[in-house]
Design an enzyme around this catalytic site. Structure first.
Site, PDB file in Angstrom:
ATOM      1  CG  ASP A   9      -1.988  -1.120   1.154  1.00 21.93           C
ATOM      2  OD1 ASP A   9      -1.948  -1.937   0.219  1.00 21.93           O
ATOM      3  OD2 ASP A   9      -2.829  -1.191   2.076  1.00 21.93           O
ATOM      4  CG  HIS A  53     -14.987  -0.024   1.522  1.00 22.99           C
ATOM      5  ND1 HIS A  53     -14.323  -0.277   2.710  1.00 22.99           N
ATOM      6  CD2 HIS A  53     -15.080  -1.213   0.876  1.00 22.99           C
ATOM      7  CE1 HIS A  53     -14.008  -1.565   2.753  1.00 22.99           C
ATOM      8  NE2 HIS A  53     -14.457  -2.153   1.660  1.00 22.99           N
ATOM      9  CE  LYS A 107      -4.007  -4.390   1.054  1.00 20.44           C
ATOM     10  NZ  LYS A 107      -4.732  -3.402   1.853  1.00 20.44           N
ATOM     11  CB  CYS A 152      -2.093  -3.051   5.178  1.00 21.29           C
ATOM     12  SG  CYS A 152      -3.821  -2.502   5.023  1.00 21.29           S
TER      13      CYS A 152
HETATM   14  C1  VGL Z   1      -4.622   0.563   5.679  1.00 22.08           C
HETATM   15  C2  VGL Z   1      -6.233   1.437   7.040  1.00 22.08           C
HETATM   16  C3  VGL Z   1      -7.172   1.318   6.043  1.00 22.08           C
HETATM   17  C4  VGL Z   1      -3.193   0.158   5.507  1.00 22.08           C
HETATM   18  C5  VGL Z   1      -5.553   0.430   4.672  1.00 22.08           C
HETATM   19  O1  VGL Z   1      -2.708   0.115   4.358  1.00 22.08           O
HETATM   20  O2  VGL Z   1      -2.528  -0.104   6.540  1.00 22.08           O
HETATM   21  N1  VGL Z   1      -4.971   1.048   6.857  1.00 22.08           N
HETATM   22  N2  VGL Z   1      -6.828   0.810   4.857  1.00 22.08           N
END
Ligand code: VGL
Ligand code: ZN
Length: 198
Positions: A9, A53, A107, A152
């Site tokens: 991410d 979402h 994802k 994540c």
């Molecule tokens: C993430 C919160 C919401 C991450 C992704 O990448 O850690 N954290 N969506």
């Protein structure tokens, strides 16, 4: 057998100026680019939510970002709207060497369930397909880097260990959100799962 780098991410919304900015999130990009050539495979993950979402606080009237709610599948932190499909915030950081990626796995596209982990949605059982990909490429060892250490990266590393991979998290190339002690809890949880922390 083979060793993959999993970059979690590294997207604009998790970098300074983004909707869910992780402090110093952009400071790890150059270091990640530098190590990519040393792996048999490079996989990028991309948080990829439809508008509205269910992990967004804005989808829960009366709730605010960072509130904790109970979903069918368990506890869920509510986040600011982030990484909306097709938005600038969902793009990878412009300096990330995306050309080196063998696979990009998205994802969090299911409106009703979040997906922190690169392997399973937050019910911890609906697969993303990454495990199958890695198996067919005979990859048994993973190094994980990226954002955020305590969400994540943590969920991905613990799931990978549970699936039988040898997993290390290079914490020099990760940054954390750190919500109510979530960073310390994540470090403990990863150690307990058998993840090596560099
Ligand atoms: C993430 C919160 C919401 C991450 C992704 O990448 O850690 N954290 N969506
Ligand atoms: Zn998300």
């Amino acid at each position: 057998m083979a060793h993959a780098l999993i970059v979690i991410d590294l997207q604009n919304d998790f970098c300074p100026g983004g909707a869910l900015a992780v402090p110093e999130g952009d400071s790890i990009v150059a270091g990640i680019n530098d190590i990519m050539a040393g792996f048999d495979a490079v996989v990028l993950t991309q948080d990829w939510h439809p508008a509205g979402h269910s992990s967004f606080a804005s989808a829960h009237p009366g709730r605010a970002p960072f509130d904790l709610v109970e979903m069918d599948y368990g506890p869920q932190v509510l986040w600011p709207d982030h990484c909306v499909q097709g938005s600038q915030g969902a793009e990878f950081h412009a300096a990330l060497a995306t050309d080196r990626a063998d696979l990009i796995i998205r994802k969090g596209y299911n409106p009703a369930i979040d997906s922190y982990s690169a392997f399973f949605e937050n019910d911890r059982q609906t697969p993303t397909g990454l495990h199958g990909y890695l198996q067919t490429r005979a990859i048994d060892t993973l190094t994980m880097v990226g954002l955020a250490t305590d969400f994540c990266v943590n969920f991905s590393a613990v799931d990978a260990a549970r699936l039988g991979y040898a997993v290390s998290v290079d914490s020099r190339l990760c940054r954390a959100i750190d919500l109510d002690g979530s960073f310390e809890a994540a470090l403990q949880g990863m150690k307990q799962a058998g993840v090596t922390l560099a």
